[in-house]
Motif scaffolding. Structure first.
Motif, mmCIF file in Angstrom:
data_model
loop_
_atom_site.group_PDB
_atom_site.id
_atom_site.type_symbol
_atom_site.label_atom_id
_atom_site.label_comp_id
_atom_site.label_asym_id
_atom_site.label_seq_id
_atom_site.Cartn_x
_atom_site.Cartn_y
_atom_site.Cartn_z
ATOM 1 N N PHE A 172 -9.326 -1.349 11.266
ATOM 2 C CA PHE A 172 -8.909 -2.337 10.505
ATOM 3 C C PHE A 172 -7.986 -3.019 11.500
ATOM 4 C CE2 PHE A 172 -7.126 -5.323 7.720
ATOM 5 C CZ PHE A 172 -8.016 -5.837 6.837
ATOM 6 N N TYR A 173 -8.003 -4.203 11.888
ATOM 7 C CA TYR A 173 -6.870 -5.038 12.736
ATOM 8 C C TYR A 173 -5.572 -4.861 12.209
ATOM 9 C CZ TYR A 173 -5.860 -9.353 10.353
ATOM 10 O OH TYR A 173 -5.354 -10.305 9.154
ATOM 11 N N ILE A 174 -4.726 -4.708 13.318
ATOM 12 C CA ILE A 174 -3.355 -4.890 12.939
ATOM 13 C C ILE A 174 -2.652 -5.989 13.668
ATOM 14 C CG2 ILE A 174 -1.199 -3.375 13.448
ATOM 15 C CD1 ILE A 174 -3.021 -1.076 13.383
ATOM 16 N N ARG A 175 -1.801 -6.985 12.881
ATOM 17 C CA ARG A 175 -0.961 -7.766 13.723
ATOM 18 C C ARG A 175 0.343 -7.375 13.034
ATOM 19 N NH1 ARG A 175 2.869 -11.495 13.885
ATOM 20 N NH2 ARG A 175 2.167 -13.458 14.658
ATOM 21 N N THR A 176 1.282 -6.787 13.989
ATOM 22 C CA THR A 176 2.368 -6.315 13.640
ATOM 23 C C THR A 176 2.403 -4.856 13.382
ATOM 24 O OG1 THR A 176 3.377 -8.554 13.038
ATOM 25 C CG2 THR A 176 4.715 -6.803 12.439
ATOM 26 N N LEU A 205 9.444 -6.801 4.875
ATOM 27 C CA LEU A 205 10.685 -6.259 5.715
ATOM 28 C C LEU A 205 9.754 -6.635 7.207
ATOM 29 C CD1 LEU A 205 13.180 -4.864 5.312
ATOM 30 C CD2 LEU A 205 11.825 -2.720 5.521
ATOM 31 N N ASP A 206 10.731 -6.973 8.105
ATOM 32 C CA ASP A 206 10.417 -7.423 9.366
ATOM 33 C C ASP A 206 11.269 -6.492 10.268
ATOM 34 O OD1 ASP A 206 8.089 -8.286 9.615
ATOM 35 O OD2 ASP A 206 8.386 -10.498 10.113
ATOM 36 N N ALA A 246 9.467 -12.297 7.503
ATOM 37 C CA ALA A 246 8.075 -12.530 6.639
ATOM 38 C C ALA A 246 8.216 -12.823 5.592
ATOM 39 C CB ALA A 246 7.345 -11.281 7.088
ATOM 40 N N HIS A 265 -0.432 -1.062 7.943
ATOM 41 C CA HIS A 265 -0.939 -2.043 6.960
ATOM 42 C C HIS A 265 0.050 -2.429 5.789
ATOM 43 C CE1 HIS A 265 -4.366 -2.557 9.208
ATOM 44 N NE2 HIS A 265 -4.843 -1.076 9.163
ATOM 45 N N ARG A 282 2.016 -4.120 -0.015
ATOM 46 C CA ARG A 282 1.727 -5.468 0.619
ATOM 47 C C ARG A 282 1.213 -6.385 -0.344
ATOM 48 N NH1 ARG A 282 -2.556 -5.636 5.495
ATOM 49 N NH2 ARG A 282 -1.543 -7.635 5.392
ATOM 50 N N GLY A 318 -4.499 -14.479 7.059
ATOM 51 C CA GLY A 318 -3.656 -13.186 6.736
ATOM 52 C C GLY A 318 -2.311 -13.468 7.038
ATOM 53 N N SER A 366 -0.331 -12.935 3.783
ATOM 54 C CA SER A 366 -0.555 -11.476 3.222
ATOM 55 C C SER A 366 0.625 -10.652 3.670
ATOM 56 C CB SER A 366 -1.892 -11.139 3.462
ATOM 57 O OG SER A 366 -2.988 -11.715 2.671
ATOM 58 N N LYS A 373 3.461 -7.923 4.335
ATOM 59 C CA LYS A 373 3.447 -6.656 4.566
ATOM 60 C C LYS A 373 4.767 -6.134 4.236
ATOM 61 C CE LYS A 373 1.364 -6.018 8.524
ATOM 62 N NZ LYS A 373 0.507 -5.400 9.589
ATOM 63 N N TRP A 374 4.873 -4.698 3.672
ATOM 64 C CA TRP A 374 6.284 -4.121 3.325
ATOM 65 C C TRP A 374 6.942 -4.852 2.327
ATOM 66 C CZ3 TRP A 374 4.980 -5.190 8.899
ATOM 67 C CH2 TRP A 374 4.435 -4.237 9.486
ATOM 68 N N PHE A 412 3.333 -20.593 11.492
ATOM 69 C CA PHE A 412 2.024 -20.722 11.366
ATOM 70 C C PHE A 412 1.519 -21.961 10.990
ATOM 71 C CE2 PHE A 412 2.639 -16.211 11.285
ATOM 72 C CZ PHE A 412 1.490 -15.934 12.243
HETATM 73 N N1 LIG Z 1 6.086 -8.298 6.979
HETATM 74 C C1 LIG Z 1 5.247 -8.899 7.733
HETATM 75 N N2 LIG Z 1 4.159 -9.056 6.868
HETATM 76 C C2 LIG Z 1 3.055 -9.478 7.771
HETATM 77 C C3 LIG Z 1 2.990 -9.894 9.040
HETATM 78 C C4 LIG Z 1 4.381 -9.569 9.717
HETATM 79 O O1 LIG Z 1 4.613 -9.920 11.054
HETATM 80 N N3 LIG Z 1 5.328 -8.862 8.969
HETATM 81 N N4 LIG Z 1 2.154 -10.514 9.832
HETATM 82 C C5 LIG Z 1 0.975 -11.354 9.056
HETATM 83 C C6 LIG Z 1 0.171 -11.502 9.515
HETATM 84 S S1 LIG Z 1 0.083 -13.080 10.749
HETATM 85 C C7 LIG Z 1 -1.247 -11.020 9.277
HETATM 86 S S2 LIG Z 1 -2.587 -11.692 10.139
HETATM 87 C C8 LIG Z 1 -1.168 -10.058 8.382
HETATM 88 C C9 LIG Z 1 -1.984 -8.652 9.284
HETATM 89 O O2 LIG Z 1 -2.195 -7.617 8.263
HETATM 90 P P1 LIG Z 1 -2.695 -6.214 9.071
HETATM 91 O O3 LIG Z 1 -1.914 -6.092 10.082
HETATM 92 O O4 LIG Z 1 -2.776 -5.261 7.859
HETATM 93 O O5 LIG Z 1 -4.310 -6.644 9.518
HETATM 94 O O6 LIG Z 1 -0.075 -9.436 7.953
HETATM 95 C C10 LIG Z 1 0.569 -10.408 7.550
HETATM 96 N N5 LIG Z 1 1.922 -10.113 6.995
#
Ligand SMILES: Nc1nc2c(c(=O)[nH]1)N[C@H]1C(S)=C(S)[C@@H](COP(=O)(O)O)O[C@H]1N2
Ligand SMILES: [Mo]
Length: 348
Positions: free
Chosen positions: A48-52, A140-141, A154, A183, A188, A196, A199, A201-202, A222
């Motif tokens: 699954f792709y990861i961004r961060t 959290l970032d 974030a 993820h 999340r 995304g 969406s 995370k953390w 964005f």
């Molecule tokens: N805390 C946090 N949530 C985040 C991000 C982030 O940098 N920090 N990146 C977002 C972006 S730009 C995307 S595309 C998705 C990617 O989720 P994935 O890495 O689980 O695929 O998480 C989002 N949630």
């Protein structure tokens, strides 16, 4: 049968697929979409792709508690156990990064099945004050470093209507297993049908706000990538970052049939308008023609595979573009030729 790669033919190096590259907010893992087949559409979590990617700040978080506060009569805190107890299957949803812009792979997109709690249900546990209008979800970032590709911080602000319409949920598991750190573990947000970036995370906090707050730094970062056409000042003016109908080829198969070479183009489609018919073209001097077979995805938030038989007239480079057959179907990125990919044909 031989398979031809599709992507970009500009000679620039292409990133490896399926491996984590970089760290923190600069990290990426691109999913290899070229192998997709109709009966195995889910992306395994390891691909699954990861961004961060998760940093030390995520791994050392003292507790998984999420607070729900702001404009409420009494703030509450929810622990992971409580969320897990309330979690149920939420279905399969495509997640696509708004920055999924490299024709070499377009691999910042994946499909998982999710388990979680509707954000609506969490909000039902508090009593909003009369001035509460918007809902901010914060994650959290890692702010300990100046990242090259993104700012830390974030959080995203939603209307109650956004939350209802998208069915946004706090996910505790993906593909039947607890979330992995990269993820967003332990919890999340997932916002089906939106890019995304929303969406988060953390997740640490959910805050009810008045309707006059500015868009967050994440929303502003964005704005261009989610096609905002008004400068984003107030959060309430930010247009929903909806993923509209989109499609691109994932591979080109070369077959020999009765001594004749024919090609079969295989692609993926996702986004709004799952029932919309697609059209394809191979050169900008040629007209779009109906895609031979493009069954609707089984749900509006998942993806489907389309196929098209193709007999190019001459060897050379072709630029494969798609669009909805019905021009009234919203498909901004297809209109911008955002997902055009090239293929080199040697034999005809
Ligand atoms: N805390 C946090 N949530 C985040 C991000 C982030 O940098 N920090 N990146 C977002 C972006 S730009 C995307 S595309 C998705 C990617 O989720 P994935 O890495 O689980 O695929 O998480 C989002 N949630
Ligand atoms: Mo993203």
């Amino acid at each position: 049968m031989r398979e031809l790669p599709v992507g970009r033919l500009d000679g620039r190096p292409t990133p490896p697929l399926g491996v984590l590259l970089g760290r923190g907010l600069d990290a990426r893992r691109f999913t290899d979409l070229s192998r997709l087949v109709p009966d195995a559409l889910l992306t395994p979590t390891a691909d699954f792709y990861i961004r961060t990617a998760a940093s030390a700040v995520h791994r050392t978080r003292p507790s998984a508690a999420i607070t729900v506060g702001g404009r409420v009569t009494k703030p509450i805190t929810m622990g992971l156990r409580e969320l897990e107890a309330a979690a149920s299957p939420r279905g399969a949803h495509v997640l696509e990064c708004a920055g999924n812009a490299d024709p070499a792979n377009f691999g910042l997109m994946s499909l998982a099945s999710w388990t979680g709690v509707p954000l609506e249900a969490v909000l039902d546990r508090v009593t909003p004050t009369p001035s509460a209008a918007l809902v901010q979800v914060t994650g959290l970032d890692d702010a300990s470093v100046e990242w090259e590709s993104s700012q830390s911080g974030a959080s995203w602000i939603f209307t109650r209507d956004d939350i209802r319409r998208t069915g946004a949920f706090l996910a505790t598991a993906m593909n039947e297993a607890p979330l992995t750190p990269n993820h967003g573990a332990p919890v999340r947000l997932v916002v089906p049908t939106w890019f995304g970036c929303a969406s988060i995370k953390w997740v640490t906090e959910i805050t009810l706000l008045g309707d006059d707050v500015p868009a967050t730094s994440q929303m502003r970062e964005f704005a261009a990538r989610t096609h905002q056409d008004r400068p984003s000042g107030a959060a309430r003016d930010y247009q929903a970052p909806v993923v509209e109908l989109a499609a691109f080829p994932i591979r080109v198969e070369q077959w020999v049939n009765d001594g004749r070479t024919i090609y079969r183009v295989v692609g993926v489609r996702w986004g709004g308008a799952p029932d919309a018919a697609l059209a394809i073209r191979f050169k900008h001097s040629e007209p779009f023609v109906p895609v031979e077979s493009s069954p609707a995805p089984t749900s509006p938030t998942t993806w489907g595979i389309w196929t098209h038989t193709w007999q190019p007239e001459a060897p050379g480079r072709y630029q494969i573009a798609l669009k909805p057959r019905d021009a009234s179907v919203p498909a901004r990125r297809l209109e911008l030729f955002f997902y055009t990919r090239e293929v080199e044909i040697v034999e005809v």
